[in-house]
Structure formats: structure tokens, C-alpha cells
Design a protein around this motif. Structure first.
Motif, short mmCIF file in Angstrom:
data_model
loop_
_atom_site.label_atom_id
_atom_site.label_comp_id
_atom_site.label_asym_id
_atom_site.label_seq_id
_atom_site.Cartn_x
_atom_site.Cartn_y
_atom_site.Cartn_z
N GLY A 142 0.83 -1.20 0.00
CA GLY A 142 0.00 0.00 0.00
C GLY A 142 0.86 1.24 0.00
N LEU A 143 0.24 2.34 -0.41
CA LEU A 143 0.93 3.63 -0.41
C LEU A 143 -0.01 4.66 0.22
CD1 LEU A 143 3.24 5.58 -1.33
CD2 LEU A 143 2.04 5.76 -3.53
N VAL A 144 0.49 5.35 1.24
CA VAL A 144 -0.30 6.42 1.87
C VAL A 144 0.29 7.75 1.42
CG1 VAL A 144 -1.03 7.47 4.05
CG2 VAL A 144 -0.77 4.97 3.89
N VAL A 145 -0.47 8.46 0.59
CA VAL A 145 -0.03 9.76 0.10
C VAL A 145 -0.74 10.84 0.91
CG1 VAL A 145 0.03 11.31 -1.90
CG2 VAL A 145 0.20 8.83 -2.25
N THR A 146 0.02 11.76 1.45
CA THR A 146 -0.61 12.85 2.20
C THR A 146 -0.26 14.17 1.55
OG1 THR A 146 -0.55 11.57 4.24
CG2 THR A 146 -0.80 13.96 4.47
N ILE A 147 -1.29 14.88 1.12
CA ILE A 147 -1.05 16.18 0.50
C ILE A 147 -0.86 17.19 1.64
CG2 ILE A 147 -1.84 17.93 -1.13
CD1 ILE A 147 -1.65 15.20 -2.47
N SER A 148 0.37 17.59 1.81
CA SER A 148 0.70 18.60 2.82
C SER A 148 0.74 19.95 2.12
CB SER A 148 2.03 18.24 3.48
OG SER A 148 2.45 19.24 4.36
N SER A 149 1.85 20.66 2.22
CA SER A 149 1.99 21.99 1.63
C SER A 149 3.42 22.43 1.88
CB SER A 149 1.03 22.95 2.34
OG SER A 149 1.34 24.30 2.03
N THR A 150 3.87 23.44 1.13
CA THR A 150 5.16 24.02 1.52
C THR A 150 5.03 24.63 2.91
OG1 THR A 150 4.54 26.00 0.28
CG2 THR A 150 6.07 24.49 -0.80
N ALA A 151 3.79 24.93 3.33
CA ALA A 151 3.56 25.40 4.71
C ALA A 151 3.73 24.27 5.72
CB ALA A 151 2.17 26.02 4.83
N GLY A 152 4.05 23.08 5.23
CA GLY A 152 4.38 21.98 6.13
C GLY A 152 5.87 21.92 6.44
N ILE A 153 6.65 22.76 5.73
CA ILE A 153 8.09 22.83 6.07
C ILE A 153 8.54 24.25 6.39
CG2 ILE A 153 8.86 20.69 4.93
CD1 ILE A 153 9.80 22.36 2.58
N VAL A 154 7.73 25.24 6.01
CA VAL A 154 8.07 26.63 6.33
C VAL A 154 6.80 27.35 6.80
CG1 VAL A 154 8.87 28.85 5.40
CG2 VAL A 154 9.93 26.75 4.60
N GLY A 155 6.86 27.94 7.98
CA GLY A 155 5.72 28.71 8.46
C GLY A 155 5.81 30.15 7.99
N GLY A 156 4.79 30.92 8.24
CA GLY A 156 4.84 32.32 7.84
C GLY A 156 3.64 33.09 8.36
N GLU A 157 3.73 34.41 8.24
CA GLU A 157 2.67 35.30 8.68
C GLU A 157 1.32 34.87 8.10
OE1 GLU A 157 3.61 39.68 8.84
OE2 GLU A 157 2.24 39.67 7.14
N PHE A 158 0.29 34.88 8.94
CA PHE A 158 -1.08 34.56 8.51
C PHE A 158 -1.34 33.06 8.42
CE2 PHE A 158 -4.73 36.80 6.30
CZ PHE A 158 -4.79 37.83 7.21
N LEU A 159 -0.28 32.25 8.64
CA LEU A 159 -0.37 30.81 8.38
C LEU A 159 -0.33 29.95 9.63
CD1 LEU A 159 2.07 30.44 5.32
CD2 LEU A 159 -0.43 30.37 5.28
N SER A 160 -0.45 30.57 10.82
CA SER A 160 -0.14 29.78 12.02
C SER A 160 -1.01 28.53 12.14
CB SER A 160 -0.23 30.65 13.28
OG SER A 160 -1.54 31.13 13.47
N TYR A 162 -2.82 26.93 9.67
CA TYR A 162 -2.61 26.04 8.52
C TYR A 162 -1.24 25.35 8.63
CZ TYR A 162 -2.63 24.76 3.49
OH TYR A 162 -2.61 24.09 2.30
N ALA A 163 -0.19 26.15 8.92
CA ALA A 163 1.15 25.57 9.01
C ALA A 163 1.25 24.61 10.19
CB ALA A 163 2.21 26.67 9.10
N ALA A 164 0.60 24.95 11.31
CA ALA A 164 0.63 24.03 12.46
C ALA A 164 0.06 22.68 12.05
CB ALA A 164 -0.15 24.62 13.63
N SER A 165 -1.04 22.70 11.31
CA SER A 165 -1.67 21.43 10.91
C SER A 165 -0.78 20.69 9.91
CB SER A 165 -3.05 21.69 10.31
OG SER A 165 -2.97 22.12 8.97
N LYS A 166 -0.15 21.43 9.01
CA LYS A 166 0.66 20.77 7.98
C LYS A 166 2.00 20.28 8.55
CE LYS A 166 -2.15 21.29 4.36
NZ LYS A 166 -2.78 20.15 3.68
N PHE A 167 2.62 21.07 9.44
CA PHE A 167 3.83 20.57 10.12
C PHE A 167 3.46 19.31 10.90
CE2 PHE A 167 7.71 23.35 10.47
CZ PHE A 167 7.38 24.28 9.51
N GLY A 168 2.29 19.35 11.56
CA GLY A 168 1.86 18.21 12.37
C GLY A 168 1.65 16.98 11.53
#
Ligand SMILES: NC(=O)c1ccc[n+]([C@@H]2O[C@H](COP(=O)([O-])OP(=O)(O)OC[C@H]3O[C@@H](n4cnc5c(N)ncnc54)[C@H](OP(=O)(O)O)[C@@H]3O)[C@@H](O)[C@H]2O)c1
Length: 293
Positions: A142-160, A162-168
């Protein structure tokens, strides 16, 4: 064709046809991934909060099963996985795609909205994966693909939020990888840059209500900047969907895939920044052991 050749062809065909299970398939990237998987000859379980909308978006096919699934509902995830197995007998590729965007300055995002972000884009993938893993373990593949975001490796203003969820979700998926690898199950984290979907429309993005004067002007400017990006994103989700089909065919899919030239740039910037941070106080960082260690 000899019997042996015939058997080999049959085996190849069986190996080539996969069963895909996709969340959030009623619009955006999820629709493109479902269409691409069907076009590649795979069976697709396309899920969404409205299965009617999913069928309308993806198009009828005998290889398509549309199932109702809100990813925040763990029991619905179990029922959807069961429906998939009843119809197609297995799940080869799970795509955790469903998502939304709670944008705003941390002090202005309500605790309820912050939690709602985490429920969808962090706990959502966990709910669905928890339901699918017993099936994949039994298959020993099986393959588990998770669509994260570049906000999953870099946080930024306005993204706390979204980025917290994607880093998580990235920390979870990266940790899951070695746990399930012995059962033939791979995980792949996909970090898209900006793709032209419906993510920045009011259906998917919720801006925090401005409540604090200190942020007022920056909120106005930042919301305007995000709104102006809607429809202008460079990334083509249909091309990303085709790329995912190719990656899912690999014996060793990458643990992380940078989706888009902008994402490649973010990876490079992040790697350099981490190295710089490790180097900046290397002496102090390295001086923290017990004296007898
Ligand atoms: N587009 C980009 O630039 C970009 C960049 C980085 C990462 N991503 C990620 O890519 C993924 C797909 O987003 P997209 O760009 O395709 O956005 P989109 O066009 O807004 O589509 C979002 C999809 O997620 C579904 N969804 C939202 N909440 C859900 C829930 N609780 N349960 C089930 N489905 C739910 C929506 O279904 P409904 O119709 O029911 O609302 C919709 O199908 C997301 O994880 C997003 O964070 C996108």
C-alpha cells in the motif's frame, strides 16, 4: 502466446491496476487526481462530503465508487474503507487530500477556528489512514499519500493554524513511514506550492475576523494579497495529478515530493536555513552534555 507468457501478462495487468482511495474528490486537486487515476485504468474510490458532487465532478465510470466521507468523522472513514473493500477488494493508494485554509494572525484566529483547521488537515488524514492501514497490512502492500503543503516545512505570517496542521501531519506521516515499511506499506508526503484550485475561494478559505486594531492595516493588506492570488496560481493540478500517478508506480516512492518549481525553491531555502541555524551557535549547541558524558 505461451501459457507462461499469458500468465505473466495477466500478472502485469493485475499489478498495474491499482485501487485508489481519495479524499476531498468533489472539487480541486482531489477531482484531478481521481480523473487521472481513472484515465490510467485504475479503480477509484472517490470520497467527499457530497458523493453526488463527486460523481458530477469526476464523471461516471464503472471503475468509480463515490462514497460520502467527511474526514473529521472517524467512523465515516471506517465505513468508507469498508465500502471500498466490498466493491474493489483492496486499497493500493490512499490519497489524503481534503483540506481547507483558516487564514489570519494568530491573535485573531479564534481557538475554535484553529481547532477546526487541525481537525481537517491534521486529524483528518489520521482518521482515514487509521481506517485504511489494517487493509494495507493484510495485503502487505500500500501507499499512503498525504497532501501537505510548503507550509508543512516553512511557516509564515497569517499561516499559524494552517502551518501548524501541515507541520503536524508531516511529523506524523514521517514517523508512520518506518512503522509500516516492514509490511510493504510506503508513505509519501506531497508539498505543493501554489496550484490553481478552489482553495483560495470563500468555499475553502476562512479569514479571521479583524478584532485587534494593531493588526488592522496588515490584515487588510494581507487578505487583499491572498485574494488577488485566487485564480492566478501557477501550478496546474491536472499535471500534479499525472505526476502522482507516475510516482505511485515506483517501487520506492519518495518520502517527500516537492510539487512545483516554487516548492523546490522552498525546500532549498529551508535546507539552507536549517543548516545556518545549526551552524550559528554550533559551539553553544554542542556544549550541553553532562561533563561526564
Ligand atoms: N491549491 C494549492 O495551492 C495548495 C497548496 C498546498 C497544499 N494544498 C493542499 O491540497 C489539498 C487539496 O486542496 P485544493 O487546493 O484542491 O483545495 P480545494 O479546491 O479548496 O478543494 C478542497 C477539497 O477538500 C474538501 N474538504 C474540505 N474539508 C473536508 C472535510 N472535512 N471532509 C472531506 N472533504 C473536505 C472539499 O470538499 P467540499 O466541496 O465538501 O468543501 C474539496 O473537495 C489540501 O490538503 C490543501 O491544503 C493546496
Amino acid at each position: 502466446m505461451t501459457e507462461q507468457e499469458y500468465t505473466t501478462v495477466q500478472k502485469d495487468e493485475m499489478a498495474a491496476k491499482q485501487v485508489w482511495f481519495i479524499t476531498g474528490a468533489g472539487r480541486g486537486m482531489g477531482t484531478d487526481i481521481a480523473k487521472a487515476a481513472l484515465a490510467a485504468g485504475h479503480a477509484v474510490v472517490a470520497t467527499g462530503r457530497s458523493p453526488e458532487k463527486v460523481v458530477q465532478a469526476v464523471g461516471e465510470s464503472e471503475n468509480l465508487l463515490a462514497v460520502k466521507l467527511d474526514v473529521t468523522d472517524a467512523s465515516a472513514a471506517e465505513a468508507a474503507v469498508q465500502a471500498a473493500v466490498e466493491r474493489f477488494g483492496r486499497i493500493d493508494v490512499l490519497v489524503n487530500n481534503a483540506g481547507n485554509f483558516y487564514a489570519g494572525f494568530f491573535e485573531e484566529i479564534t481557538p475554535e477556528d484553529f481547532r477546526a483547521q487541525i481537525e481537517t488537515t491534521m486529524f483528518g488524514p489520521m482518521n482515514v489512514t487509521r481506517a485504511a492501514l489494517p487493509v494495507m497490512r493484510a495485503q502487505r502492500s500500500g501507499l499512503v499519500v498525504t497532501i501537505s503543503s510548503t507550509a508543512g516545512i516553512v511557516g509564515g505570517e497569517f499561516l499559524s493554524a494552517y502551518a501548524a496542521s501541515k507541520f503536524g501531519v508531516e511529523g506524523w506521516a514521517e514517523s508512520l513511514a518506518p512503522e509500516v515499511a516492514p509490511f510493504g506499506i510506503r508513505t509519501m508526503i506531497v508539498e505543493p506550492g501554489f496550484f490553481r484550485t478552489e482553495l483560495l475561494t470563500p468555499e475553502s478559505t476562512r479569514y479571521a475576523e479583524p478584532t485587534i486594531y494593531d493588526y488592522a492595516e496588515r490584515t487588510r493588506q494581507t487578505v487583499a494579497a491572498w485574494q488577488s492570488m485566487d485564480g492566478q496560481q501557477g501550478g496546474d493540478p491536472a499535471k500534479l495529478a499525472d505526476a502522482l500517478i507516475k510516482l505511485a508506480e515506483l517501487d520506492e516512492p519518495p518520502l517527500r515530493f516537492a510539487a512545483g518549481a516554487d516548492a523546490v525553491g522552498v525546500f532549498a531555502t529551508r535546507a539552507k536555513a536549517l543548516q545556518g541555524q545549526a551552524d550559528a551557535h554550533r559551539g553553544l549547541s554542542s556544549s550541553l552534555a553532562h561533563d561526564d558524558a
